[in-house]
Design a protein around this motif. Structure first.
Motif: not given
Length: 203
Positions: A162, A165-169, A173, A199
């Motif tokens: 988890i 995840n570059k979009r989230r963190f 990340a 993934s």
């Protein structure tokens, strides 16, 4: 703002930690490095919290003084006692599960070492809390302890996935290659997985 009090037990624990690390790796960490390691993002938050709550900490809290003494061995509690000395059922099982990685595990002292050893310590602590405060008469068996250990290891693996995840963190990340390198060689049916299994659905 106040000066930090000098606690003899803290000084002793830091020095013992330093000696153990030096014996294993030849590296001698400073006090600041040891304290910083407890805040490492390699460890889950609950694990980081429990590391500093052991030993004399419990004897100074109302109604929790019973946590300062081992009810099995009748000696003052300490991280070392909980982790490797206590005769309570379960401790040796957890370490044997951790050691099943064999020579590969011990030759790669680093991120995986920190994750798995911290998981072992935390599980041993949870078993102790359940035994002392929750249900002293709760029966334990090897399969139940194995399932708890496996659940915590899998949680550590999923947490790593988890955190990539570059979009989230964003910039916080984890790099995928770090996670791939950490868990490489330990996954079930790994040969059937793609090189980048992070993934992969249903993994």
């Amino acid at each position: 703002m106040k000066a930090k009090p000098h606690r003899k037990s803290t000084f002793i624990n830091l020095d013992r930690t330093r000696c153990a690390i030096q014996e294993i790796s030849g590296y001698t960490p400073t006090d600041a490095t040891i304290w910083k390691s407890i805040r490492s993002t390699n460890l889950q938050r609950l694990t980081r919290e429990f590391l500093w709550k052991l030993g004399d900490f419990w004897s100074h809290i109302d109604h929790l003084d019973m946590m300062g003494q081992c009810h099995i061995c009748r000696v003052p509690e300490s991280l070392e006692h909980i982790a490797v000395e206590c005769d309570a059922y379960g401790q040796s099982i957890v370490w044997n599960l951790t050691k099943q990685f064999g020579d590969w595990f011990w030759m790669h002292l680093g991120r995986l070492f920190a994750i798995l050893v911290s998981i072992a310590w935390h599980l041993i602590w949870k078993l102790r809390v359940d035994r002392v405060m929750v249900n002293p008469n709760m029966p334990l068996n090897k399969d139940a302890i194995h399932n708890q250990w496996l659940k915590m290891v899998n949680a550590g693996l999923q947490r790593d996935r988890i955190l990539t995840n570059k979009r989230r963190f964003g910039t916080l990340a984890l790099k995928k290659q770090i996670v791939l390198n950490t868990w490489s060689g330990l996954l079930m049916d790994e040969n059937s997985l793609p090189d980048d299994w992070i993934s992969t659905r249903g993994f």
